[in-house]
Design a protein around this motif. Structure first.
Motif, PDB file in Angstrom:
ATOM      1  N   SER A   1     -10.228  60.567 -65.160  1.00  0.00           N
ATOM      2  CA  SER A   1      -9.841  59.806 -66.361  1.00  0.00           C
ATOM      3  C   SER A   1     -10.296  58.358 -66.301  1.00  0.00           C
ATOM      4  N   VAL A   2     -10.576  57.854 -65.114  1.00  0.00           N
ATOM      5  CA  VAL A   2     -10.999  56.464 -64.996  1.00  0.00           C
ATOM      6  C   VAL A   2     -12.421  56.278 -65.545  1.00  0.00           C
ATOM      7  N   PHE A   3     -13.278  57.275 -65.282  1.00  0.00           N
ATOM      8  CA  PHE A   3     -14.682  57.103 -65.653  1.00  0.00           C
ATOM      9  C   PHE A   3     -14.899  56.989 -67.165  1.00  0.00           C
ATOM     10  N   PRO A   4     -14.274  57.860 -67.993  1.00  0.00           N
ATOM     11  CA  PRO A   4     -14.457  57.692 -69.446  1.00  0.00           C
ATOM     12  C   PRO A   4     -13.976  56.324 -69.911  1.00  0.00           C
ATOM     13  N   PHE A   5     -12.857  55.853 -69.331  1.00  0.00           N
ATOM     14  CA  PHE A   5     -12.330  54.552 -69.730  1.00  0.00           C
ATOM     15  C   PHE A   5     -13.349  53.464 -69.446  1.00  0.00           C
ATOM     16  N   LEU A   6     -13.930  53.517 -68.231  1.00  0.00           N
ATOM     17  CA  LEU A   6     -14.917  52.500 -67.863  1.00  0.00           C
ATOM     18  C   LEU A   6     -16.126  52.553 -68.785  1.00  0.00           C
ATOM     19  N   SER A   7     -16.531  53.790 -69.183  1.00  0.00           N
ATOM     20  CA  SER A   7     -17.717  53.842 -70.040  1.00  0.00           C
ATOM     21  C   SER A   7     -17.413  53.331 -71.440  1.00  0.00           C
ATOM     22  N   VAL A   8     -16.160  53.513 -71.896  1.00  0.00           N
ATOM     23  CA  VAL A   8     -15.806  52.964 -73.211  1.00  0.00           C
ATOM     24  C   VAL A   8     -15.790  51.435 -73.155  1.00  0.00           C
ATOM     25  N   VAL A   9     -15.263  50.895 -72.047  1.00  0.00           N
ATOM     26  CA  VAL A   9     -15.259  49.435 -71.904  1.00  0.00           C
ATOM     27  C   VAL A   9     -16.690  48.904 -71.924  1.00  0.00           C
ATOM     28  N   GLY A  10     -17.583  49.643 -71.235  1.00  0.00           N
ATOM     29  CA  GLY A  10     -18.984  49.204 -71.157  1.00  0.00           C
ATOM     30  C   GLY A  10     -19.703  49.381 -72.499  1.00  0.00           C
ATOM     31  N   ASN A  11     -19.261  50.365 -73.263  1.00  0.00           N
ATOM     32  CA  ASN A  11     -19.962  50.656 -74.502  1.00  0.00           C
ATOM     33  C   ASN A  11     -18.955  51.049 -75.591  1.00  0.00           C
ATOM     34  N   PRO A  12     -18.329  50.054 -76.273  1.00  0.00           N
ATOM     35  CA  PRO A  12     -17.247  50.320 -77.238  1.00  0.00           C
ATOM     36  C   PRO A  12     -17.703  51.195 -78.403  1.00  0.00           C
ATOM     37  N   ASP A  13     -19.021  51.292 -78.634  1.00  0.00           N
ATOM     38  CA  ASP A  13     -19.492  52.136 -79.725  1.00  0.00           C
ATOM     39  C   ASP A  13     -19.095  53.593 -79.545  1.00  0.00           C
ATOM     40  N   LEU A  14     -18.828  53.959 -78.280  1.00  0.00           N
ATOM     41  CA  LEU A  14     -18.440  55.332 -77.974  1.00  0.00           C
ATOM     42  C   LEU A  14     -17.229  55.758 -78.806  1.00  0.00           C
ATOM     43  N   ILE A  15     -16.388  54.781 -79.162  1.00  0.00           N
ATOM     44  CA  ILE A  15     -15.176  55.099 -79.926  1.00  0.00           C
ATOM     45  C   ILE A  15     -15.545  55.801 -81.228  1.00  0.00           C
ATOM     46  N   TYR A  16     -16.652  55.424 -81.801  1.00  0.00           N
ATOM     47  CA  TYR A  16     -17.053  56.050 -83.062  1.00  0.00           C
ATOM     48  C   TYR A  16     -17.822  57.332 -82.819  1.00  0.00           C
ATOM     49  N   GLN A  17     -18.456  57.425 -81.613  1.00  0.00           N
ATOM     50  CA  GLN A  17     -19.278  58.610 -81.347  1.00  0.00           C
ATOM     51  C   GLN A  17     -18.441  59.783 -80.846  1.00  0.00           C
ATOM     52  N   ASN A  18     -17.408  59.474 -80.027  1.00  0.00           N
ATOM     53  CA  ASN A  18     -16.616  60.555 -79.439  1.00  0.00           C
ATOM     54  C   ASN A  18     -15.526  60.974 -80.415  1.00  0.00           C
ATOM     55  N   ARG A  19     -15.418  62.299 -80.657  1.00  0.00           N
ATOM     56  CA  ARG A  19     -14.498  62.783 -81.669  1.00  0.00           C
ATOM     57  C   ARG A  19     -13.042  62.503 -81.305  1.00  0.00           C
ATOM     58  N   LEU A  20     -12.698  62.737 -80.059  1.00  0.00           N
ATOM     59  CA  LEU A  20     -11.306  62.562 -79.618  1.00  0.00           C
ATOM     60  C   LEU A  20     -10.890  61.099 -79.738  1.00  0.00           C
ATOM     61  N   LEU A  21     -11.785  60.217 -79.259  1.00  0.00           N
ATOM     62  CA  LEU A  21     -11.484  58.786 -79.298  1.00  0.00           C
ATOM     63  C   LEU A  21     -11.341  58.309 -80.742  1.00  0.00           C
ATOM     64  N   LYS A  22     -12.237  58.802 -81.578  1.00  0.00           N
ATOM     65  CA  LYS A  22     -12.218  58.391 -82.971  1.00  0.00           C
ATOM     66  C   LYS A  22     -10.904  58.830 -83.622  1.00  0.00           C
ATOM     67  N   TRP A  23     -10.521  60.046 -83.318  1.00  0.00           N
ATOM     68  CA  TRP A  23      -9.272  60.597 -83.868  1.00  0.00           C
ATOM     69  C   TRP A  23      -8.085  59.740 -83.425  1.00  0.00           C
ATOM     70  N   LEU A  24      -8.051  59.423 -82.120  1.00  0.00           N
ATOM     71  CA  LEU A  24      -6.965  58.591 -81.581  1.00  0.00           C
ATOM     72  C   LEU A  24      -6.920  57.240 -82.296  1.00  0.00           C
ATOM     73  N   PHE A  25      -8.119  56.653 -82.419  1.00  0.00           N
ATOM     74  CA  PHE A  25      -8.247  55.313 -82.982  1.00  0.00           C
ATOM     75  C   PHE A  25      -7.723  55.262 -84.426  1.00  0.00           C
ATOM     76  N   THR A  26      -8.102  56.271 -85.203  1.00  0.00           N
ATOM     77  CA  THR A  26      -7.694  56.243 -86.613  1.00  0.00           C
ATOM     78  C   THR A  26      -6.259  56.713 -86.800  1.00  0.00           C
ATOM     79  N   THR A  27      -5.851  57.755 -86.087  1.00  0.00           N
ATOM     80  CA  THR A  27      -4.485  58.268 -86.282  1.00  0.00           C
ATOM     81  C   THR A  27      -3.448  57.235 -85.890  1.00  0.00           C
ATOM     82  N   LEU A  28      -3.709  56.529 -84.783  1.00  0.00           N
ATOM     83  CA  LEU A  28      -2.708  55.559 -84.333  1.00  0.00           C
ATOM     84  C   LEU A  28      -2.813  54.249 -85.113  1.00  0.00           C
TER      85      LEU A  28
END
Ligand SMILES: Nc1ncnc2c1ncn2[C@@H]1O[C@H](COP(=O)(O)OP(=O)(O)OP(=O)(O)O)[C@@H](O)[C@H]1O
Ligand SMILES: [Mg+2]
Length: 509
Positions: free
Chosen positions: A40-67
């Motif tokens: 679980s640490v590695f995905p977090f680090l890659s999101v920090v390094g590349n915040p655009d992933l939030i829009y590319q990854n379906r799960l992250l995007k869902w979390l971001f918008t639902t919350l």
């Protein structure tokens, strides 16, 4: 090895078996959770390094918008906390599983040693004529430990290791079947062949360890029991040498065993790193694009990082099991052996002679001997008579006394009390009515009162009865004059009393 586990499982109670199942599940859960925790640490680090992933990854995007997050930074802080919570949970679970494992293994140790102890106590008296007490002590104190620490715990570890390998293999094969297969085959073959090479040695080492432990117990016991004579005759060196020899053998074997369990790790690290290096060099030499090379290297790195420890866990578990197998055999046969019901001091009504004690045509041969010591002996002892058995040394007087005590059972003929034959069922009742003073009274390292009321818990001792018995045995005056009276401690084997005083304490019993 399977047969050893079948034996081991038959030694556990149904409750212990179901506990074992739970422990296995918990340990397995921990192993899988640890993988998740790290993962679980590695995905977090890659999101920090590349915040655009939030829009590319379906799960992250869902979390971001639902919350309903408005800023990316806040979302990152939230994700960070999430990872922290996962890590805290996995670590708490790891600590919990450790507790479960330790508790289970020490409780097995307790219950197996208690059962073995009581199985020995239930063996007939003749058993102790052929066994050295050091063997019994070693089995209860040491071998049980080897069964738990060398078979039960490593058994769990091996199964968990296999489960982890299956998970990682499925992942590897899914990502890159050819490479995954090659990696698994190389590591598996390497560990497998090393194990085949050491397995016989480990088993032999295990047997030597058990033998050396027996010697250590025997020699240390014998040395301190004869210390007076040793001091006097200056033969201490012989015993010291014997002890040193056994201890040296023991330590030597333990060191070899430890080494054999760990050595492949270093060999395999070299193989893994060397393999990685070769693949990289090959890929570079054949001028493959870096984009193609990197994932392969990453996969190999992951494989050696997760897979090697799992293989190592299985290997060291198996090597411990091989080493400890001898202990299971020892304990298993001794727990299965025929036993007499343990008779308790309190519950039994004594059965005593009113007219006479009689031996009819009694013959007896000691186990392992082919010459009868007592042959067709008949005698009658009327109640109230004082009888002395007189004869040459070795003619069987003590043997006859032991037959009357019911400690030895005649091979032919029988012991009769008032014309009633003493059967195995009657024996405990008969023995409860006997008094017995051996020539060498064994005193406990305890108070005089506790030695007279032998084997009765301290708070249940009837002091009046003790004093009465001491008066009859002619030792009361001596005890009454001691500063601490009946609470005086007598020392190991009653060393602080004279020989006569020891015997009188034995008579008072
Ligand atoms: N556990 C045993 N196994 C085999 N033989 C034994 C065992 N115990 C005693 N014997 C043998 O049985 C014979 C009788 O022994 P026992 O102790 O009854 O003799 P004893 O008449 O009491 O002798 P002593 O007067 O020396 O005390 C001896 O020859 C002895 O060697
Ligand atoms: Mg004798």
């Amino acid at each position: 090895m399977i047969a050893a586990y079948r034996k081991l499982l038959s030694l556990l109670s149904p409750r212990e078996k179901s506990r074992l199942g739970w422990v296995f599940l918990i340990i397995l859960g921990r192993a899988l959770l640890e993988v998740v925790g790290i993962a679980s640490v590695f995905p977090f680090l890659s999101v920090v390094g590349n915040p655009d992933l939030i829009y590319q990854n379906r799960l992250l995007k869902w979390l971001f918008t639902t919350l309903g997050f408005l800023s990316i930074n806040r979302f990152l802080v939230f994700l960070g906390f999430l990872v922290l919570v996962v890590l805290i949970c996995t670590n708490l679970f790891s600590a919990f599983s450790e507790w479960v494992l330790y508790r289970f293994s020490w409780m097995c140790n307790y219950s197996l040693s208690r059962r073995l102890f009581s199985a020995y106590l239930a063996r007939p008296y003749v058993f102790f004529l052929t066994q050295n007490s050091a063997t019994v002590q070693r089995n209860v104190l040491i071998e049980v430990r080897h069964v738990v620490d060398g078979m039960i715990i490593p058994g769990i570890n091996v199964l968990v290791g296999i489960a982890v390998i299956i998970c990682i293999s499925a992942f590897l094969l899914g990502v890159n079947p050819l490479l995954g297969l090659a990696v698994l085959a190389i590591i598996g073959l390497a560990y497998g062949s090393i194990f085949l090479f050491v397995r016989q040695r480990l088993r032999r080492l295990g047997q030597v360890r058990a033998e050396a432990d027996l010697q250590r117990f025997k020699i240390s016991g014998e040395t301190f029991s004869t210390i007076k004579f040793l001091k006097l005759t200056g033969r201490i060196n012989y015993f010291l040498d014997q002890f040193a020899k056994a201890s040296h053998k023991f330590s030597n074997v333990m060191a070899k065993h430890m080494l054999m369990g760990r050595i492949p790790r270093y060999a395999l690290d070299i193989v893994a790193f060397g393999g990685l290096l070769l693949v990289v060099l090959y890929l570079l030499v054949t001028h493959q694009a870096l984009g193609q090379v990197l994932p392969v290297i990453g996969l190999l790195g992951f494989a050696s990082y997760r897979l090697l420890p799992a293989f190592q866990q299985i290997f060291s578990g198996l090597s411990q099991i091989r080493f400890s197998q001898a202990s299971v055999d020892i304990i298993y046969s001794d727990l299965q052996a025929p036993s007499q019901p343990l008779s308790s001091f309190e519950i039994i009504k004594p059965f005593s002679a009113k007219e006479k004690i009689e031996l009819r045509n009694v013959s007896f041969t000691y186990p392992g001997s082919n010459r009868p010591v007592v042959s067709k002996v008949s005698l009658v002892i009327p109640v109230g008579a004082s009888v002395a058995l007189v004869g040459k040394t070795g003619s069987g007087k003590t043997t006859i006394a032991d037959i009357i005590l019911g400690l030895l059972r005649p091979n032919e003929g029988g012991l009769y009390v008032d014309n009633q034959k003493l059967t195995d069922e009657l024996l405990p009742f008969w023995q409860r009515s006997l008094g017995y003073v051996p020539q060498d009274v064994y005193l406990l390292d305890d108070t005089i009162a506790a030695n007279i009321a032998f084997g009765i818990p301290k708070d249940k001792i009837d002091m009046e009865a003790v004093i009465e018995a001491a008066k009859i045995a002619n030792i009361h005056d001596f005890v009454a004059n001691l500063p601490e009276g009946y609470n005086t401690r007598v020392g190991e084997r009653g060393m602080r009393l004279s020989g006569g005083e020891r015997q009188r304490a034995g008579i008072a019993r």
